[in-house]
Design an enzyme around this catalytic site. Structure first.
Site, mmCIF file in Angstrom:
data_model
loop_
_atom_site.group_PDB
_atom_site.id
_atom_site.type_symbol
_atom_site.label_atom_id
_atom_site.label_comp_id
_atom_site.label_asym_id
_atom_site.label_seq_id
_atom_site.Cartn_x
_atom_site.Cartn_y
_atom_site.Cartn_z
ATOM 1 N N GLU A 1 16.682 -0.255 2.828
ATOM 2 C CA GLU A 1 16.613 0.573 4.036
ATOM 3 C C GLU A 1 17.873 0.567 4.882
ATOM 4 O O GLU A 1 17.870 0.039 5.989
ATOM 5 C CB GLU A 1 15.461 0.069 4.901
ATOM 6 C CG GLU A 1 14.135 0.284 4.270
ATOM 7 C CD GLU A 1 13.006 0.157 5.277
ATOM 8 O OE1 GLU A 1 13.100 -0.680 6.174
ATOM 9 O OE2 GLU A 1 12.040 0.907 5.146
ATOM 10 N N GLU B 1 7.681 -1.506 -2.214
ATOM 11 C CA GLU B 1 6.838 -2.222 -1.251
ATOM 12 C C GLU B 1 5.531 -1.448 -1.133
ATOM 13 O O GLU B 1 5.546 -0.220 -1.017
ATOM 14 C CB GLU B 1 7.501 -2.313 0.132
ATOM 15 C CG GLU B 1 8.721 -3.193 0.143
ATOM 16 C CD GLU B 1 9.442 -3.263 1.495
ATOM 17 O OE1 GLU B 1 8.807 -3.044 2.545
ATOM 18 O OE2 GLU B 1 10.648 -3.530 1.468
HETATM 19 C C1 IPT Z 1 9.630 -2.519 5.579
HETATM 20 C C2 IPT Z 1 10.792 -3.391 5.197
HETATM 21 O O1 IPT Z 1 11.449 -2.919 4.065
HETATM 22 C C3 IPT Z 1 10.412 -4.795 4.935
HETATM 23 O O2 IPT Z 1 11.576 -5.563 4.948
HETATM 24 C C4 IPT Z 1 9.435 -5.285 5.946
HETATM 25 O O3 IPT Z 1 10.066 -5.289 7.172
HETATM 26 C C5 IPT Z 1 8.245 -4.412 5.993
HETATM 27 O O4 IPT Z 1 8.580 -3.097 6.223
HETATM 28 C C6 IPT Z 1 7.299 -4.797 7.117
HETATM 29 O O5 IPT Z 1 6.784 -6.058 6.983
HETATM 30 S S1 IPT Z 1 10.255 -1.444 6.781
HETATM 31 C C7 IPT Z 1 9.021 -0.374 7.321
HETATM 32 C C8 IPT Z 1 9.640 0.491 8.379
HETATM 33 C C9 IPT Z 1 8.438 0.423 6.252
#
Ligand code: IPT
Length: 991
Positions: free
Chosen positions: A429, A500
């Site tokens: 990101e 994720e």
């Molecule tokens: C996403 C991030 O990539 C990860 O590092 C972590 O922060 C997660 O969210 C939340 O726990 S960022 C989000 C704006 C999708």
């Protein structure tokens, strides 16, 4: 201190040696890759003198302090500076290349001795220092480097003196690299990985790249060496796992190709490794080689030509007692837990892990997405709240190009020889811009044998046209809902990866099995990586030695993201969360399905035949008691194949008959003891429904009016119905009171982390449970009618659930039939207000005296289960104490409910109370009220309610993963507007 490289975007390093692959050399004829007991390695870990300065400007190399700090460590873990947890935002002003003048600095010093010889050089290695460091030897400046999670190596030979030397390292908390390290973590500082000195002969191989390719019946192993053009004689031997030489060769050139006949390939299930022994005249380098390919064919991800699925997790280096420091034991423990829960892939979010970690992944078998030390979405909030126009500014600004390219080069160069690494990631990101293109180029130049991933969707407005996603090899997404995920899976041209998903914060994630179902349904779906492996928290102990965990905001930080760091599949001490058990069964190696009387097994492994990997055992239970069992030994089933199981079951007749297949580890693996359960499937084979008849009693039951309601008396009991509350407020069996206080209707729950928006805890929720006032509901009763017969009393009480300011949430026609035996039949006809999208739950809660400690239930267990989170639980008759039913989340929230319950009893020494329904319900028994759970911010603040709170719910809305992803999907919400909730309440006096 006058040095200012840390505020210069063009200087990311000063006097470091060229990057190289990670290895630990040893003396010729020695046989080690270890840093310990290796005459070529002087490990400088241990106790260093340490002086902490609140700002770099004040720091001095002269200051002598008696304080010591262990290396590796983070100084915040030792009381210097303070902890701060921020997720996305920058903890400092977005003002590159400048960083705050109050820039904490730790000066580390120690001495060491060397014996100088003509033949040897000395190379000083730092494997990880946050955020940057200046190195001095005997008072002379040696060099500078940033990039917290990458190696910096210095040739210090010219600066050494024979005998004792003093090394000093100035470590700064902030540098311009901080703008590239906005990862979601506690922001800690210091030398957090190994520091050591390598003795290298004047002529040595500095860097080598091993690449493998496959032919029909052989593999070519190609070496490319960097020996500074010295035409050094390099002799290479490749040994198989039994130590037999399978190929060898010698060259003075920069390349060498060896052939291995009939190679055994590496994959995560069968991580076969060869050993490389690289000898030069005065040095030996031992490494492992895994032969495998990784490729995309159309949209299908292949390893060794075979489609694979990532059953992955995102992992941070985060430990409650050691911070960023990950010892070998800690890493092995993580990998062991992952293996035992069927996880086969890791994304090193969002930076390279310790070099040794990749060797462990090679050895134990994990696919790795190796991620660059890069995350710059902090700029997002730099001009107001999350303004997309600023998101990608760092990747757009050519001033950052040197640094961004340096980071991926360090990543690829260090880990290039690791077979576990199947995909490179530019970082996380950081947006898309000109620097992204440069970083892609840099990776491609260094390695064309792996795939490339990068997930970021935002551009600076003027970059929008420039970016063609074809330069990436995989289609990566984060947190898409199921509908969008399925659309992606139908349309994707490249392998689809959820880098994720299933945000595992608190009680969750829900709907994991639905995602897994999609992984398997679409060939082009390469799987996904749950966010994330572990809860990040800081450990402290209370006066009695109990562990307490702290998170963002607990250290007086002004900017912080609260408990968003507590979002893992394991607690900080690595105790599995119930979400991990859910993941384990979603990723189980076998799926068994039923068609009529035939049960068919499908091998979900990608490489191993079932007969090598797993033993299938089965057991048949009736009402929770085992009535038959067996095992299906040596069931041959090729990967991805499906076949009927040879199974002969005894005749089945009756209610609550469940057949459970369990998959036990059969193959020998260092981290998974043979016999470990890897998952299960369960089938309901009942031929009839369970019925519980009310206990027969001919004794009379009477009702007499009281000032507040009706006293219903029988031979063995006396209950008091409160007409204002619409429920009983006293329940005496043989004169002994079971209630601590009146029963209540309940439509709310202590919000889970995943409810934070829906419940109205996060400021951005509209129409939240809070604004609707669901949390404040109470009963408003209308006219109660009591009718008596010889053997029963019927109380009919129409009521509404209301809250101040709100229109009634629902109307309930509650009917209670009390029988001479003391049994109560409860029947509620419920009409919910049409505009309420859904209710968190609907049910009743009884506040029993606190001695009701023993619970028996037939339902989904043994761990908590919800309508969208019970893939890891199964139906049986379970016994547990009330404290055991509690799931102690660091941030208190709804927990410990059990869906699919058919009966539940709670008992104390005198009395057993049984709740029974013909339609499965949800129950929860807890020492804590939901109000207490909702009010407290830490597990250690919780106070017991002095009673046993027993919820009997018609339904409980699922848990979803709404803290960072989709809310509970429609089918698992309590959306019904008209329903009937019937159950029986059967008391029994214990003998
Ligand atoms: C996403 C991030 O990539 C990860 O590092 C972590 O922060 C997660 O969210 C939340 O726990 S960022 C989000 C704006 C999708």
């Amino acid at each position: 201190m006058n040095y200012n490289y840390h505020q210069d975007l063009n200087i990311v390093r000063m006097n470091t040696m060229p990057d190289r692959a990670y290895y630990i050399p040893c003396a010729p004829s020695k046989n080690t890759t270890s840093k310990e007991n290796n005459e070529r390695v002087l490990l400088l870990n241990g106790s260093w003198k340490f002086t902490y300065y609140p700002s770099f400007a004040e720091a001095s190399l002269e200051g002598v302090s008696d304080n010591v700090l262990p290396v590796p460590s983070n100084w915040q873990m030792y009381g210097y500076d303070k902890h701060q947890y921020v997720n996305i935002d920058y903890p400092i002003p977005y003002n590159p290349p400048f960083v705050p003048k109050e820039n904490p600095c730790g000066v580390y010093k120690r001495t060491f001795s060397v014996e100088l010889t003509e033949e040897m050089q000395f190379h000083l290695n730092f494997e990880g220092v946050d955020s940057c460091h200046y190195v001095f030897l005997n008072g002379v400046f040696i060099g500078y480097s940033q990039v917290s999670h990458s190696t910096a190596e210095y040739d210090i030979t010219p600066f050494l003196q024979d005998g004792e030397n003093e090394i000093a390292v100035m470590v700064l908390k902030w540098c311009d690299g901080t703008y590239l390290e906005a990862q979601d973590k506690f922001r800690m500082s210091g030398i957090f990985r190994d520091v050591y000195l390598l003795q290298r002969p004047q002529h040595h191989v500095r860097h080598y790249v091993v690449q493998t390719s496959l032919q029909q019946e052989s593999a070519t192993v190609s070496f490319k060496f960097d020996d500074f053009g010295t035409a050094l004689v390099k002799s290479v031997k490749i040994l198989d796992a039994e130590g037999r030489a399978v190929a060898q060769g010698e060259t003075c050139d920069e390349t060498l190709s060896l052939t291995i006949e009939n190679p055994v390939l590496w994959n995560a299930e069968q991580p076969y490794l060869y050993q490389m022994v690289l000898d030069t005249l005065q040095e030996r380098i031992i490494d492992t080689i895994g032969i495998r390919t990784i490729s995309a064919q159309g949209n299908v991800l292949l390893a060794n030509g075979q489609p694979i699925k990532f059953k992955g997790v995102n992992r941070h280096d985060s430990y409650p007692d050691t911070g960023y420091v990950a010892s070998r034991e800690q890493m092995v423990r993580d990998l062991q837990l992952m293996k035992q829960h069927n996880i086969n892939a890791i994304r090193t979010s969002h930076y390279p892990n310790a070099p040794e970690f990749y060797h462990l992944c090679d050895e134990y078998g994990f696919y790795v997405i190796d991620e660059g030390d890069m995350e710059s979405h902090g700029a997002w909030s730099s001009h107001g709240f999350r303004d997309n126009d600023w998101y990608a500014v760092v990747h757009h600004d050519p001033q950052f190009q040197t640094a961004i390219v340096d980071r991926v080069q360090r990543l690829v160069t260090r880990d290039i020889n690791r077979p576990c690494v199947v995909i490179w990631s530019l970082g996380n990101e950081s947006g898309l811009g000109v620097n992204t293109l440069a970083a892609v180029d840099a990776v491609r130049k260094l390695d064309s044998s792996r795939l490339l991933h990068y997930e970021s969707k935002n551009f600076m407005p003027e970059d929008q046209e420039k970016f063609n996603f074809d330069i990436l090899d995989v289609e990566s997404h984060m947190y898409p809902d199921l509908e969008y995920t399925e659309r992606l899976a139908q349309e994707n041209k490249k392998p689809l990866i959820l880098c994720e998903f299933a945000h595992a914060m608190g009680n969750g994630p829900g709907s994991l099995s639905e995602y897994y179902e999609l992984f398997y349904r679409y060939d082009g779906f390469a799987g996904g990586f749950v966010w994330e492996w572990c809860d990040h928290a800081i450990l402290q102990y209370d006066a009695s030695g109990n562990a307490q965990y702290l998170y963002g905001g607990d250290f007086g930080e002004v900017l912080h993201d609260g408990n968003f760091c507590v979002d893992g599949l394991v607690y900080p001490d690595r105790t599995p969360h119930t979400g991990l058990l859910e993941l384990k069964n979603c990723a189980r190696p076998v799926h068994i399905t039923r068609a009529g009387n035939t049960f068919s097994a499908e091998n979900k492994l990608d490489f191993a035949d079932l007969s090598d990997a797993v033993t299938v055992v089965w057991s048949l239970e009736q009402n929770g008691t085992k009535i038959a069992e067996g095992s299906i030994a040596n069931f041959n089933l090729a990967p991805h194949a499906k076949a009927p199981l040879p199974l002969s079951l005894p005749p089945i007749d009756g209610a609550r008959v469940y057949l459970k297949f369990e998959y036990l580890q059969k193959a020998v693996h260092p981290l998974i003891p043979v016999g470990t359960s890897l998952g299960f499937d369960q089938f309901d084979l009942s031929t009839e429904d369970m019925s519980v008849s009310l206990p027969v009693s001919h004794s009379a039951v009477t009702a007499e009016q009281t000032p507040t309601g009706w006293l219903v008396n029988g031979e063995t009991f006396s209950y008091h119905f409160n007409t204002a509350l619409g429920t009983f407020d006293s329940f005496k069996i043989d004169g002994i009171e079971c209630f601590d206080r009146p029963a209540e209707f309940d439509i709310h729950r202590a919000p889970t982390d995943n409810d934070m928006v829906e419940a109205g805890i996060a400021s951005y929720g509209q129409n939240s449970w809070k604004s609707l006032r669901l949390d404040a509901a109470y009963a408003y009763t209308y006219e109660t009618v009591v009718e008596q017969s010889n053997t029963s009393v019927t109380i009919t009480c129409p009521l509404s659930l209301v809250a101040d300011r709100a229109a009634p949430f629902c109307n309930i026609q509650a009917v209670y039939n009390v029988y001479g035996s003391g049994a109560v039949e409860v029947s509620m006809h419920v009409s919910v207000r049409k505009d309420l999208a859904y209710l968190p739950r609907f049910g009743m809660r009884y506040f029993l005296t606190e001695d009701f400690q023993n619970c028996t239930y037939f339902g989904y267990g043994p761990q908590e289960s919800y309508s969208d989170k019970h893939a890891g639980s199964y139906k049986s008759m379970f016994n547990a104490t009330v404290p055991d039913l509690f799931e102690n989340y660091i941030y208190p929230q709804e927990n410990g409910s059990h869906s699919g319950t058919e009966e539940c009893t709670l008992s104390n020494a005198n009395t057993t109370l049984k709740a029974f329904s013909t339609k499965p319900f949800s129950f929860c028994a807890s020492e804590y009220t939901r109000e207490e759970l909702a009010a407290k911010k830490h597990h250690f603040e919780l106070q017991k309610g002095g009673c046993t709170v027993w919820n009997i719910d018609y339904a409980m809305t699922g848990v979803g993963s709404g803290s960072c992803g989709p809310y509970t999907i429609e089918q698992y919400r309590l959306t019904e507007k008209e329903f009937v909730f019937d159950y029986m309440f059967i008391p029994r006096r214990n003998l």
